[in-house]
Design a protein around this motif. Sequence first.
Motif, PDB file in Angstrom:
ATOM      1  N   ARG A 187      55.331  54.575  46.720  1.00  0.00           N
ATOM      2  CA  ARG A 187      55.865  55.910  46.963  1.00  0.00           C
ATOM      3  C   ARG A 187      57.075  56.228  46.085  1.00  0.00           C
ATOM      4  N   ASN A 237      55.907  58.146  42.580  1.00  0.00           N
ATOM      5  CA  ASN A 237      55.787  59.606  42.464  1.00  0.00           C
ATOM      6  C   ASN A 237      56.921  60.332  43.184  1.00  0.00           C
ATOM      7  N   GLY A 238      57.981  59.596  43.447  1.00  0.00           N
ATOM      8  CA  GLY A 238      59.182  60.244  43.962  1.00  0.00           C
ATOM      9  C   GLY A 238      59.107  60.680  45.410  1.00  0.00           C
ATOM     10  N   LEU A 239      58.103  60.190  46.164  1.00  0.00           N
ATOM     11  CA  LEU A 239      58.078  60.499  47.592  1.00  0.00           C
ATOM     12  C   LEU A 239      59.231  59.769  48.280  1.00  0.00           C
ATOM     13  N   ARG A 241      58.217  67.996  40.762  1.00  0.00           N
ATOM     14  CA  ARG A 241      56.924  68.546  41.160  1.00  0.00           C
ATOM     15  C   ARG A 241      55.990  68.638  39.967  1.00  0.00           C
ATOM     16  N   ARG A 268      54.711  65.222  39.082  1.00  0.00           N
ATOM     17  CA  ARG A 268      53.723  64.703  40.031  1.00  0.00           C
ATOM     18  C   ARG A 268      52.305  65.127  39.676  1.00  0.00           C
ATOM     19  N   ARG A 269      52.186  66.217  38.909  1.00  0.00           N
ATOM     20  CA  ARG A 269      50.838  66.628  38.502  1.00  0.00           C
ATOM     21  C   ARG A 269      50.216  65.616  37.564  1.00  0.00           C
ATOM     22  N   MET A 322      47.372  60.628  43.463  1.00  0.00           N
ATOM     23  CA  MET A 322      47.521  59.629  44.520  1.00  0.00           C
ATOM     24  C   MET A 322      46.371  59.714  45.509  1.00  0.00           C
ATOM     25  N   PHE A 343      44.832  57.940  49.307  1.00  0.00           N
ATOM     26  CA  PHE A 343      45.434  57.389  50.521  1.00  0.00           C
ATOM     27  C   PHE A 343      44.420  56.632  51.373  1.00  0.00           C
ATOM     28  N   LEU A 381      42.568  72.419  45.629  1.00  0.00           N
ATOM     29  CA  LEU A 381      43.930  72.669  46.098  1.00  0.00           C
ATOM     30  C   LEU A 381      45.044  72.343  45.088  1.00  0.00           C
ATOM     31  N   PRO A 382      45.035  71.152  44.474  1.00  0.00           N
ATOM     32  CA  PRO A 382      46.099  70.876  43.493  1.00  0.00           C
ATOM     33  C   PRO A 382      46.072  71.856  42.316  1.00  0.00           C
ATOM     34  N   GLU A 399      45.071  75.071  42.547  1.00  0.00           N
ATOM     35  CA  GLU A 399      45.657  76.327  43.043  1.00  0.00           C
ATOM     36  C   GLU A 399      47.176  76.224  43.008  1.00  0.00           C
ATOM     37  N   VAL A 400      47.660  75.089  43.488  1.00  0.00           N
ATOM     38  CA  VAL A 400      49.100  74.862  43.553  1.00  0.00           C
ATOM     39  C   VAL A 400      49.723  74.890  42.145  1.00  0.00           C
ATOM     40  N   ARG A 404      40.244  64.935  44.015  1.00  0.00           N
ATOM     41  CA  ARG A 404      41.445  65.755  44.172  1.00  0.00           C
ATOM     42  C   ARG A 404      42.602  65.171  43.378  1.00  0.00           C
ATOM     43  N   ASP A 446      47.000  54.016  47.498  1.00  0.00           N
ATOM     44  CA  ASP A 446      47.730  53.460  48.632  1.00  0.00           C
ATOM     45  C   ASP A 446      46.725  52.941  49.660  1.00  0.00           C
ATOM     46  N   GLU A 474      52.302  64.772  52.990  1.00  0.00           N
ATOM     47  CA  GLU A 474      52.573  63.784  51.947  1.00  0.00           C
ATOM     48  C   GLU A 474      51.632  63.974  50.754  1.00  0.00           C
ATOM     49  N   ARG A 518      52.710  67.038  48.835  1.00  0.00           N
ATOM     50  CA  ARG A 518      53.909  66.743  48.030  1.00  0.00           C
ATOM     51  C   ARG A 518      53.505  65.925  46.815  1.00  0.00           C
ATOM     52  N   ALA A 519      52.582  64.967  47.034  1.00  0.00           N
ATOM     53  CA  ALA A 519      52.180  64.073  45.948  1.00  0.00           C
ATOM     54  C   ALA A 519      51.498  64.825  44.814  1.00  0.00           C
ATOM     55  N   PHE A 520      50.798  65.926  45.103  1.00  0.00           N
ATOM     56  CA  PHE A 520      50.215  66.657  43.972  1.00  0.00           C
ATOM     57  C   PHE A 520      51.068  67.833  43.520  1.00  0.00           C
ATOM     58  N   GLY A 521      52.307  67.864  43.972  1.00  0.00           N
ATOM     59  CA  GLY A 521      53.264  68.788  43.375  1.00  0.00           C
ATOM     60  C   GLY A 521      53.380  70.146  44.041  1.00  0.00           C
ATOM     61  N   ALA A 522      53.004  70.246  45.337  1.00  0.00           N
ATOM     62  CA  ALA A 522      53.133  71.529  46.026  1.00  0.00           C
ATOM     63  C   ALA A 522      54.599  71.790  46.401  1.00  0.00           C
ATOM     64  N   GLN A 540      54.385  76.455  49.420  1.00  0.00           N
ATOM     65  CA  GLN A 540      52.940  76.249  49.245  1.00  0.00           C
ATOM     66  C   GLN A 540      52.384  75.343  50.328  1.00  0.00           C
ATOM     67  N   LYS A 588      49.468  76.891  52.341  1.00  0.00           N
ATOM     68  CA  LYS A 588      48.151  76.380  51.978  1.00  0.00           C
ATOM     69  C   LYS A 588      47.720  75.163  52.794  1.00  0.00           C
TER      70      LYS A 588
END
Lengths: 381, 221
Positions: free
Chosen positions: A88, A91-93, A117, A120-121, A125, A127, A144-145, A147-148, A192, A204, B121, B124-128, B132, B136
Amino acid sequence: MAHVSYRPQTKVSKGEFMNAPLGYIGDTPAQRLIPAQSIVRLEKVSKTFPGRDGQPVTALREIDLAVPQGSILGVIGRSGAGKSTLIRLVNGLEKPSSGKVIVDGADIAALPETALRHARRSIGMIFQHFNLLSSRTAAQNIALPLEVAGYDRPEIRTRVEELLALVGLTDKRNRYPSELSGGQKQRVGIARALATKPKVLLSDEATSALDPETTRSILDLLARINEELGLTILLITHEMAVIRNIAREVAVIEGGRIVEQGDVFEVFTRPQHEVTRSFLADESGRALPPYVQNRLRSDAIPGSQAVIRIGFRGPHATDPVLARLARDLNIEANILSGSVDEIAGRPFGTLVVGVPETSVSTTVDFLKKHGLDTEVLGYVA
Amino acid sequence: MSPEMIKLIAASTGETLYMVAVSALIATLLGLPLGVFLATSAKGELFAAPWINRVLGVIVNATRSTPFIILVVAIIPFTRLIAGTSIGTNAAIVPLTIAATPFIARLIEGAIREVDQGLIEAARAFGATPLQIVLKVLIPEALPGIVLGLTLAIVSLLGFSAMVGAVGGGGLGDLGIRYGYQRFMPEMMLAVVVVLIVLVQAVQSIGDRLARRLNKRIRHA
């Protein structure tokens, strides 16, 4: 400019490893063995959490770890060893309490939120429990990623189709996670994670909730992705099978420290640390049969048999060494247990034999001369 | 039952529906962000603001612990300020909204907190961004729970709306008190009760059906 491309198999000549004295692996940080092209690098990373009773809890101590570009590095440890915290951090979690986490040249811990952020793209990751949105179909989860990240609709549609094809779920695109099996859910998770074309994939415990057969198919998929896309994979697990099947480099973590790391084959055929040995002991073929284990004693008494474990590695795995022992030295070895296995794609045999206590030193000398790993485990009367 | 009575019941039902609909709508618009904030602003959460979270929590609890009939009377000056009067259907919307907002906020907070932390989590891991994640991930995932919460809130509002009859708010409650009780017309009282039962049943079954359709966690045959 000379460009050294990294291929795990050829990074250090086999001869160099073979001739290395015992202890070579454990004493040498992975970084020195590897050309400086690590995409993920942890430098003296420590992490302390505030404990419940005010006593700080140290999860990681002075971790040094380098993940070479394009490789698959597995971190193995028991639960509570700190491996979750470690992954973790990448990716800076989690933020390290001290030390540096460098991913693709950027110090993750020092990045401001927006830049983090963005970073992180390029770090996907996956799980243990998949973490898919139950309200979205497989395709919508994969989207989703994207769209984000602000991709436009046609782009998203094309990319999602590519990804569904990559993980073999094109026909499940409109299924909700509740309609998918565990393995299929993890495939959606992988798709994803790959959506924004990351350079590193963090896993993980991605197969810990899956049965062995499904685990195998997910690992095969990860290996294929590593091969085809050149994607670097950092995975954490508590399962030996995962490391054996796909990792090329391994780090063994215990009590927040990396106790051993290096090439998977080297570490697993010549384990230096007891934690590594305990992971190997879980594997069939390493453990002594009970009738030998129960009678094993540390001192030799006249007339007893010495129990010797012989490790056959790589080129020696198929040597008819016991026949030679009988022919050349007239020592008859009694086979107690044995197995031939494959670790990281290379054959590895273990043989436990009994020889008369009087010929122990001759036998050991003979075996070592033939380049075999030899360990006297004890004696049985 | 005379046609006059039926006309009265129809008019009062219309008033009740109007009061409930408008106050539910406004309370949802206020309660949704408030609930989301309450669910995401504790220590270590997306919009961590532990102090504001605590203060809002106290305000929400205080409003919820005030009996509705007391609330109606206590805020009469405020009602007059907003609606221009303290009597009538429009005036009744003010206390109804004020009572329903913290209730809805708590229900939404509960629904949002039910969402698996792993999803936050992953996002956050994919940069939201936190926003968002709310729009979302949290709200779509909590939607079945939110719908059930709103259903419960609307049912409660139907009950509350009957109480504003006591202060001249109009609607079915008002009708029941004035005709059924004060003019000794038990058949009117019965009719009011029956209409309320039908309304509650209708709201509940629509809400249940909608929530079930939105819930993709369970396999539908």
